[in-house]
Motif scaffolding. Structure first.
Motif, PDB file in Angstrom:
ATOM      1  N   ARG A 171       0.811  -1.221   0.000  1.00 31.98           N
ATOM      2  CA  ARG A 171       0.000   0.000   0.000  1.00 31.98           C
ATOM      3  C   ARG A 171       0.841   1.267   0.000  1.00 31.98           C
ATOM      4  N   GLY A 172       2.110   1.176   0.384  1.00 32.77           N
ATOM      5  CA  GLY A 172       2.977   2.355   0.430  1.00 32.77           C
ATOM      6  C   GLY A 172       3.404   2.819  -0.953  1.00 32.77           C
ATOM      7  N   GLU A 173       3.970   4.021  -0.975  1.00 32.88           N
ATOM      8  CA  GLU A 173       4.449   4.609  -2.231  1.00 32.88           C
ATOM      9  C   GLU A 173       5.554   3.742  -2.833  1.00 32.88           C
ATOM     10  N   TYR A 174       6.383   3.193  -1.949  1.00 29.05           N
ATOM     11  CA  TYR A 174       7.396   2.229  -2.364  1.00 29.05           C
ATOM     12  C   TYR A 174       7.538   1.220  -1.231  1.00 29.05           C
ATOM     13  N   SER A 183       7.980   2.224   2.636  1.00 24.70           N
ATOM     14  CA  SER A 183       7.511   3.556   3.037  1.00 24.70           C
ATOM     15  C   SER A 183       6.498   3.511   4.184  1.00 24.70           C
ATOM     16  N   LYS A 184       5.968   2.330   4.488  1.00 22.09           N
ATOM     17  CA  LYS A 184       5.042   2.219   5.626  1.00 22.09           C
ATOM     18  C   LYS A 184       5.643   1.402   6.759  1.00 22.09           C
ATOM     19  N   GLU A 222       1.469   1.336  -3.938  1.00 24.42           N
ATOM     20  CA  GLU A 222       0.307   2.243  -3.872  1.00 24.42           C
ATOM     21  C   GLU A 222      -0.998   1.491  -4.102  1.00 24.42           C
ATOM     22  N   THR A 223      -1.042   0.263  -3.619  1.00 24.53           N
ATOM     23  CA  THR A 223      -2.228  -0.576  -3.805  1.00 24.53           C
ATOM     24  C   THR A 223      -2.618  -1.206  -2.469  1.00 24.53           C
ATOM     25  N   THR A 224      -3.753  -0.805  -1.949  1.00 18.51           N
ATOM     26  CA  THR A 224      -4.220  -1.373  -0.690  1.00 18.51           C
ATOM     27  C   THR A 224      -5.163  -2.536  -0.988  1.00 18.51           C
ATOM     28  N   PRO A 242      -5.355   3.846   4.828  1.00 16.87           N
ATOM     29  CA  PRO A 242      -5.607   4.835   3.783  1.00 16.87           C
ATOM     30  C   PRO A 242      -5.547   4.156   2.412  1.00 16.87           C
ATOM     31  N   GLY A 246      -4.260   3.266  -1.264  1.00 19.62           N
ATOM     32  CA  GLY A 246      -2.879   3.031  -1.684  1.00 19.62           C
ATOM     33  C   GLY A 246      -2.146   4.324  -2.009  1.00 19.62           C
ATOM     34  N   GLY A 247      -0.940   4.475  -1.451  1.00 19.43           N
ATOM     35  CA  GLY A 247      -0.121   5.641  -1.738  1.00 19.43           C
ATOM     36  C   GLY A 247      -0.341   6.802  -0.784  1.00 19.43           C
ATOM     37  N   VAL A 272       0.961   8.442   5.741  1.00 17.59           N
ATOM     38  CA  VAL A 272       2.331   8.764   6.111  1.00 17.59           C
ATOM     39  C   VAL A 272       3.314   8.065   5.170  1.00 17.59           C
ATOM     40  N   LEU A 273       4.404   8.742   4.861  1.00 17.88           N
ATOM     41  CA  LEU A 273       5.426   8.166   3.967  1.00 17.88           C
ATOM     42  C   LEU A 273       6.769   8.260   4.681  1.00 17.88           C
ATOM     43  N   PHE A 274       7.198   7.160   5.248  1.00  9.89           N
ATOM     44  CA  PHE A 274       8.439   7.195   6.025  1.00  9.89           C
ATOM     45  C   PHE A 274       9.663   7.214   5.122  1.00  9.89           C
TER      46      PHE A 274
END
Lengths: 435, 98
Positions: free
Chosen positions: A36-39, A42-43, A128-130, B87, B89-90, B93-95
């Motif tokens: 789900r994170g940007e990369y 990232s989470k 970026e996919t939950t 949230p 996707g994307g 928070v972005l660590f």
């Protein structure tokens, strides 16, 4: 959305998910990994210590290009009262070896690298996919997932749930329970940046040598918890965690606890003048062996923190995550090579393999520890640290009091605080839980 | 204690990077007349201090600074006091370090 069918879908790109996706992709399986994170990374939040042995089993030459911070040559345990600490330091030049045993890492950076290896092995990694739900057939067998990337299901023979401690999918689908307040700790952490020479001078390090400090005592204000300080190349990871149930009971704030830890004279001198660049928080599974859920079922397998695989006593988690991810993938590959269905019956192989590994053996060893620590938190985290600190002060301070008198005072303070029976009981209980 | 820690949490959150999904909060507080003990506990236990008491004595959440640890879910979801999702996707928070 991807319309293909996959051999396996891995939910999550942390240590467990990456280990599982990499292992399956290397064995020629068609793998989709969803994050789900940007990369990837990232989470994700961790202290963080990396154990080389478990990563070597996945990527033997990882030292060549992995973003590693410092290899650890020293471990300090601090028992703290409000103004002092009693420390046990183990430092050995033997850790300055060709293939060091432990490293500090920065998770977001490390996971990004780990993910590049997963891609190189041929897995499809979609960030970026939950994942919003599990797809099931008429018999209830898991056959894929739903995501927030538009309609439709993505199908696979097996879904590997590597969704972390707060995994919503598995708990919502009734595959396991939601973590309970007395089975998870909340840890908060800050990244403190300092020039590398300053870090090396303050921690007495040379080159890429690193040090770990684990601290317990009055810093957790009577709650079951621990603080940690890890030296990275140009920053210090500093944090503290306590059981969520304890936060709930006491009304202490996590950031208040962190600030108290930072202000402690033993800690303040290490981070003086630093620039903070990130504040994070994360839950840590603390329930141990007794909290491990059902690990597999019809078309699904659960790995890592989502399966509560964390050794709280030894602060080991990411290595258990990596190992469980790898073992799950190996079990899946074995079932697949027999052209057998991904049924609960066949996937029981995963549990058998995990039982035979250090993962379950270690967790079993400490099965009584979580309860002991929780029910005796006042003694273990306040009374004893204070008593030991006073005893040490008595031992080292020279003020003309005869030594026999000093020892009497020390002994009396222990007996007064806990009574002979209490002291003996604590010792026995501790020894039993440790054994 | 010389500094009120509650004054400093906003500063801490400024260190972080967020991509806020405007108008789509991933956590919601159920409508209530009196806050339950669990909801009140969240005022203190949330490490990002997302939960606050409004002037009507009800617990409100602003998810913008949420660091997605899940503590409020563990405390507040079993009683139905809050609804918790990740949230989209994307977002969130972005660590950079994690």
């Amino acid at each position: 959305m991807i319309e293909d069918r996959f051999d396996a879908i891995v939910v999550g790109a942390g240590m467990a998910g990456n280990a599982a996706a990499l292992t399956m992709a290397k064995r020629g399986m068609k793998v989709l990994q969803l994050e789900r994170g940007e990369y990837s990374g990232s989470k994700n939040v961790q202290g963080a210590i990396l154990y080389a042995d478990m990563l070597e089993k996945l990527i033997p030459d990882f030292r060549e290009d992995a973003p590693l911070e410092r290899h650890l040559v020293e471990q300090r345990f601090w028992m703290m009262d409000d103004r002092s600490h009693v420390g046990l330091h183990y430092c050995s030049d033997e850790f300055n070896e060709q293939r060091p045993n432990r490293y500090t890492i920065i998770r977001a950076q490390f996971d990004r690298w780990f993910s590049s290896k997963v891609r190189e092995a041929g897995a499809t990694v979609l960030c970026e996919t939950t994942v919003t739900g599990l797809a099931r057939d008429a018999n209830g067998k898991v056959v894929g997932v739903h995501t927030d990337r538009g309609d439709g299901e993505v199908h696979a023979d097996i879904v590997v749930l590597a969704e972390g401690v707060n995994g919503l999918l598995g708990t919502r689908a009734g595959l396991r329970e939601r973590p309970k307040p007395d089975k998870v700790a909340l840890a908060v952490k800050e990244m403190h940046f300092l020039p590398r020479e300053t870090i090396e001078a303050r921690f007495n390090l040379e080159g890429d040598e690193g040090v770990v400090i684990e601290a317990a005592g009055t810093i957790s204000r009577g709650m079951t918890g621990m603080g940690f300080i890890y030296a990275n190349k140009e920053c210090i990871s500093l944090g503290i965690g306590c059981l969520v149930a304890d936060f709930q009971r006491t009304g202490e704030t996590p950031y208040g606890l962190l600030d108290g830890f930072k202000r402690h004279p033993s800690v303040a001198r290490l981070i003086k003048g630093s620039e903070v660049k990130e504040y994070s928080a994360h839950l840590i599974p603390e329930g141990g062996y007794k909290a491990i859920p059902q690990l597999y079922g019809e078309g699904w397998i659960v790995v890592g923190d989502a399966a509560q695989l964390n050794n709280a006593i030894h602060r080991e988690g990411s290595n258990l995550a990596m190992t469980s991810g790898r073992i799950a993938a190996e079990a899946i590959a074995q079932v697949r090579s027999r052209r057998a269905p991904m049924s609960a019956e066949n996937l029981a192989l995963y549990k058998k393999m995990l039982d035979d590994s250090f993962v379950i053996k270690d967790l079993k060893k400490y099965k009584d520890m979580p309860r002991l620590m929780h029910t005796n938190s006042q003694n273990f985290f306040v009374t004893y640290p204070q008593l030991v600190s006073r005893a040490m002060q008595n031992f080292v301070r020279v003020d003309g009091t005869p030594r026999t008198e000093k020892e009497k005072v020390t002994l009396k303070s222990f007996v007064n605080a806990r009574s002979w029976i209490g002291l003996f009981g604590d010792a026995v209980r501790f020894a039993r839980a440790w054994r | 204690m010389s500094v009120d820690p509650s004054m400093r949490i906003e500063d801490k959150l400024y260190y972080n990077r967020y991509l806020v999904d405007v108008g789509r909060p991933h956590i919601k507080v159920r409508a209530h007349t009196e806050p339950s003990p669990q909801l009140l506990a969240l005022l203190k236990a949330c490490p990002a201090r997302c939960y606050e008491l409004n002037d009507k004595g009800k617990v409100e959440i602003t998810v913008d600074g949420c660091i997605e640890c899940g503590t409020c879910r563990v405390i507040g979801e079993p009683t139905g006091d809050i609804e918790w999702s990740y949230p989209r996707g994307g977002y969130g928070v972005l660590f950079k370090f994690g």
